[in-house]
Design an enzyme around this catalytic site. Structure first.
Site, PDB file in Angstrom:
ATOM      1  N   GLY A  11       3.134  84.557   9.100  1.00 36.44           N
ATOM      2  CA  GLY A  11       3.327  85.785   9.672  1.00 36.44           C
ATOM      3  C   GLY A  11       1.794  86.994   9.339  1.00 36.44           C
ATOM      4  O   GLY A  11       1.949  86.838   8.787  1.00 36.44           O
ATOM      5  N   ARG A  72       1.711  78.285  12.306  1.00 32.96           N
ATOM      6  CA  ARG A  72       2.748  77.533  11.413  1.00 32.96           C
ATOM      7  C   ARG A  72       2.407  76.605  11.195  1.00 32.96           C
ATOM      8  O   ARG A  72       2.048  75.666  12.838  1.00 32.96           O
ATOM      9  CB  ARG A  72       4.586  78.136  11.594  1.00 32.96           C
ATOM     10  CG  ARG A  72       4.472  80.070  11.396  1.00 32.96           C
ATOM     11  CD  ARG A  72       6.033  79.683  10.492  1.00 32.96           C
ATOM     12  NE  ARG A  72       5.563  81.276  10.030  1.00 32.96           N
ATOM     13  CZ  ARG A  72       6.331  82.283  10.539  1.00 32.96           C
ATOM     14  NH1 ARG A  72       5.437  82.463  12.296  1.00 32.96           N
ATOM     15  NH2 ARG A  72       6.042  83.414   9.748  1.00 32.96           N
ATOM     16  N   ASP A 103       4.988  84.522   1.335  1.00 36.17           N
ATOM     17  CA  ASP A 103       5.303  83.461   0.305  1.00 36.17           C
ATOM     18  C   ASP A 103       5.441  81.761   0.580  1.00 36.17           C
ATOM     19  O   ASP A 103       4.710  81.114  -0.206  1.00 36.17           O
ATOM     20  CB  ASP A 103       7.003  83.486  -0.092  1.00 36.17           C
ATOM     21  CG  ASP A 103       7.669  84.080   0.559  1.00 36.17           C
ATOM     22  OD1 ASP A 103       7.470  83.899   1.945  1.00 36.17           O
ATOM     23  OD2 ASP A 103       9.051  84.297   0.492  1.00 36.17           O
ATOM     24  N   THR A 125       2.049  90.583   4.506  1.00 41.74           N
ATOM     25  CA  THR A 125       3.330  90.147   5.658  1.00 41.74           C
ATOM     26  C   THR A 125       4.103  91.747   5.455  1.00 41.74           C
ATOM     27  O   THR A 125       3.550  92.691   4.942  1.00 41.74           O
ATOM     28  CB  THR A 125       4.905  89.467   5.040  1.00 41.74           C
ATOM     29  OG1 THR A 125       5.598  89.926   5.590  1.00 41.74           O
ATOM     30  CG2 THR A 125       4.418  89.983   2.837  1.00 41.74           C
ATOM     31  N   ASP A 127       6.918  92.537   5.333  1.00 39.49           N
ATOM     32  CA  ASP A 127       8.163  92.840   5.127  1.00 39.49           C
ATOM     33  C   ASP A 127       8.061  93.155   3.848  1.00 39.49           C
ATOM     34  O   ASP A 127       9.608  93.894   3.083  1.00 39.49           O
ATOM     35  CB  ASP A 127       9.259  91.243   5.604  1.00 39.49           C
ATOM     36  CG  ASP A 127       8.887  90.674   6.526  1.00 39.49           C
ATOM     37  OD1 ASP A 127       9.265  91.408   7.544  1.00 39.49           O
ATOM     38  OD2 ASP A 127       8.306  88.979   6.155  1.00 39.49           O
ATOM     39  N   ASP A 129       8.221  92.295   0.685  1.00 40.88           N
ATOM     40  CA  ASP A 129       8.781  91.273   0.556  1.00 40.88           C
ATOM     41  C   ASP A 129       8.485  90.083  -0.574  1.00 40.88           C
ATOM     42  O   ASP A 129       9.083  88.573  -1.221  1.00 40.88           O
ATOM     43  CB  ASP A 129       9.577  90.103   1.258  1.00 40.88           C
ATOM     44  CG  ASP A 129       9.080  89.078   2.148  1.00 40.88           C
ATOM     45  OD1 ASP A 129       7.579  89.118   2.340  1.00 40.88           O
ATOM     46  OD2 ASP A 129       9.497  88.310   2.742  1.00 40.88           O
ATOM     47  N   ARG A 171      12.561  89.876   7.993  1.00 43.53           N
ATOM     48  CA  ARG A 171      13.702  88.649   6.878  1.00 43.53           C
ATOM     49  C   ARG A 171      14.682  89.614   6.317  1.00 43.53           C
ATOM     50  O   ARG A 171      15.741  89.610   6.256  1.00 43.53           O
ATOM     51  CB  ARG A 171      11.867  87.715   6.125  1.00 43.53           C
ATOM     52  CG  ARG A 171      11.176  87.725   7.415  1.00 43.53           C
ATOM     53  CD  ARG A 171      10.814  86.165   7.053  1.00 43.53           C
ATOM     54  NE  ARG A 171       9.953  86.692   5.498  1.00 43.53           N
ATOM     55  CZ  ARG A 171       9.461  84.758   5.183  1.00 43.53           C
ATOM     56  NH1 ARG A 171       9.133  84.678   6.190  1.00 43.53           N
ATOM     57  NH2 ARG A 171       8.636  85.729   3.762  1.00 43.53           N
TER      58      ARG A 171
HETATM   59  P1  ADP Z   1       4.737  82.843   4.870  1.00 41.06           P
HETATM   60  O1  ADP Z   1       3.848  82.916   4.258  1.00 41.06           O
HETATM   61  O2  ADP Z   1       4.146  83.775   5.999  1.00 41.06           O
HETATM   62  O3  ADP Z   1       5.921  83.145   4.328  1.00 41.06           O
HETATM   63  P2  ADP Z   1       5.611  80.025   6.827  1.00 41.06           P
HETATM   64  O4  ADP Z   1       6.566  80.384   5.594  1.00 41.06           O
HETATM   65  O5  ADP Z   1       6.197  79.974   7.953  1.00 41.06           O
HETATM   66  O6  ADP Z   1       5.373  81.487   6.286  1.00 41.06           O
HETATM   67  O7  ADP Z   1       4.253  79.943   6.105  1.00 41.06           O
HETATM   68  C1  ADP Z   1       3.030  79.393   6.074  1.00 41.06           C
HETATM   69  C2  ADP Z   1       2.744  78.090   6.665  1.00 41.06           C
HETATM   70  O8  ADP Z   1       2.345  77.737   4.816  1.00 41.06           O
HETATM   71  C3  ADP Z   1       3.509  76.665   7.176  1.00 41.06           C
HETATM   72  O9  ADP Z   1       3.175  76.615   8.394  1.00 41.06           O
HETATM   73  C4  ADP Z   1       3.114  75.690   6.104  1.00 41.06           C
HETATM   74  O10 ADP Z   1       2.372  75.403   6.967  1.00 41.06           O
HETATM   75  C5  ADP Z   1       3.267  76.471   4.807  1.00 41.06           C
HETATM   76  N1  ADP Z   1       4.167  76.340   3.636  1.00 41.06           N
HETATM   77  C6  ADP Z   1       5.098  77.044   4.008  1.00 41.06           C
HETATM   78  N2  ADP Z   1       6.191  76.179   2.416  1.00 41.06           N
HETATM   79  C7  ADP Z   1       5.583  75.576   2.267  1.00 41.06           C
HETATM   80  C8  ADP Z   1       5.740  73.933   1.931  1.00 41.06           C
HETATM   81  N3  ADP Z   1       6.253  74.439   0.560  1.00 41.06           N
HETATM   82  N4  ADP Z   1       4.543  74.005   0.527  1.00 41.06           N
HETATM   83  C9  ADP Z   1       3.036  73.446   1.760  1.00 41.06           C
HETATM   84  N5  ADP Z   1       3.447  73.935   2.289  1.00 41.06           N
HETATM   85  C10 ADP Z   1       4.187  75.303   3.361  1.00 41.06           C
END
Ligand code: ADP
Length: 319
Positions: A11, A72, A103, A125, A127, A129, A171
């Site tokens: 995000g 994503r 995260d 972010t 959030d 968080d 979230r």
């Molecule tokens: P944010 O970083 O805002 O928490 P996301 O959870 O959508 O957003 O994560 C962003 C991107 O990071 C995902 O689309 C993916 O490419 C990568 N990612 C998320 N979780 C994992 C994971 N467990 N292992 C590897 N890459 C990850």
């Protein structure tokens, strides 16, 4: 280290541009070349990598969103995707990477670090968080967007003697709702960090009305439930008419506040300092008004702590 990369992932949040600018210019200050990777991990796998000069990040500090775009990417969650990304970075001569995101993005950055490619995380972010940092880039701007909305809703709520339910993002965290509720003078704040008692909410509303209160503002964090569901709950138990306002994605946009620009600048610059020591797997943050770095795994293996003293205070003040 001679050449590093920077990307934004997950995000987006206001202030990410300030962080990108800081990474590029602090890198150049230290004699590094800095490349921007477009569209997060998706762009990394696809090799959307371009050298950024100091001028390329001019005129962005005041803009919301992210110059490097975000995405994503499911493919990046697999080892195959991660190895492809490393191949692209090697092809483009990169030796370290700054990941600006939440995260989820940190988990990706940690995976690359474990494959031997040093990454440093910068918390971006709205959030707020991410464990290990008191603030994330974008939180302050989103908060100001929310209170501007509350102030406007309060005008009409007063004129019409109405109860408004305002649903805010965050979230699973209640920070945005809590800070907005406190600074917007909401009567009731519902956050995921605490259970709520419907009877108590209704009692407060009714008592307020009897005392001559012309309006009531209830802030509900999306992590608790959606605003319409809460309205249904209230009307199912009491003769109280509510109006619901779901603020949605306006909370993600807008020109970053001074605070988020400063945070973005501090965090981006510190991330470069950490990478220069050839250290990966670190996350940058703010603890007790000091810029710090810490083990990145903490950000996704521990739980973010919301400042519950603000919650107690908001209850004491909303009489
Ligand atoms: P944010 O970083 O805002 O928490 P996301 O959870 O959508 O957003 O994560 C962003 C991107 O990071 C995902 O689309 C993916 O490419 C990568 N990612 C998320 N979780 C994992 C994971 N467990 N292992 C590897 N890459 C990850």
């Amino acid at each position: 280290m001679k050449r590093i990369g920077v990307l934004t992932s997950g995000g987006d949040s206001p202030g990410m541009n300030a962080a990108i600018r800081a990474v590029v210019r602090k890198g150049i200050f230290h004699g590094l070349e800095v490349a921007g990777i477009y569209q997060g991990y998706q762009g990394l796998i696809e090799g959307k990598i371009e050298t950024l000069e100091a001028r390329d990040v001019g005129d962005i500090i005041q803009r919301g969103g992210t110059k490097l775009y975000s995405a994503r990417c499911e493919a990046f969650k697999t080892e195959e995707g991660q190895l492809k990304a490393i191949e692209q970075m090697k092809k483009h001569g990169l030796e370290g990477l700054v990941v600006i995101g939440g995260d989820g993005s940190y988990q990706g950055a940690m995976a690359l670090t474990k494959h031997g490619f040093p990454c440093v995380g910068v918390p971006g972010t709205i959030d707020n968080d991410i464990p290990g940092t008191d603030y994330t880039i974008g939180f302050d701007t989103a908060l100001n967007t929310v209170i501007e909305a509350i102030d406007k809703i309060r005008d009409t709520a007063t004129s019409h003697e109405r109860t408004f339910i305002i649903e805010v993002m965050g979230r699973d965290a209640g920070d945005l709702a809590l800070w907005a509720g406190l600074s917007g003078g909401a009567e009731t704040i519902l956050i995921p960090e605490d259970d709520f008692d419907l009877d108590e909410i209704i009692d407060r509303l009714e008592k307020g009305r009897k005392r001559g209160k012309r309006h009531s503002i209830i802030i509900v964090a999306e992590g608790v439930m959606n605003g319409n569901a809460l309205a249904d709950l209230i009307t199912s138990k009491a003769d109280i008419e509510t109006r619901v306002s779901v603020l949605g994605h306006v909370q993600r946009g807008g020109s970053p506040t001074a605070r988020d620009r400063v945070l973005g600048s501090l965090f981006g610059a510190h991330a470069v300092e950490v990478l220069l020591q050839n250290i990966g797997g670190r996350a940058v943050g703010m603890k007790n008004h000091q810029v710090v770095d810490y083990d990145m795994t903490k950000a996704f293996t521990t739980k973010h702590e919301t400042d519950m003293s603000l919650y107690t205070l908001s209850k004491e003040l909303s009489i």
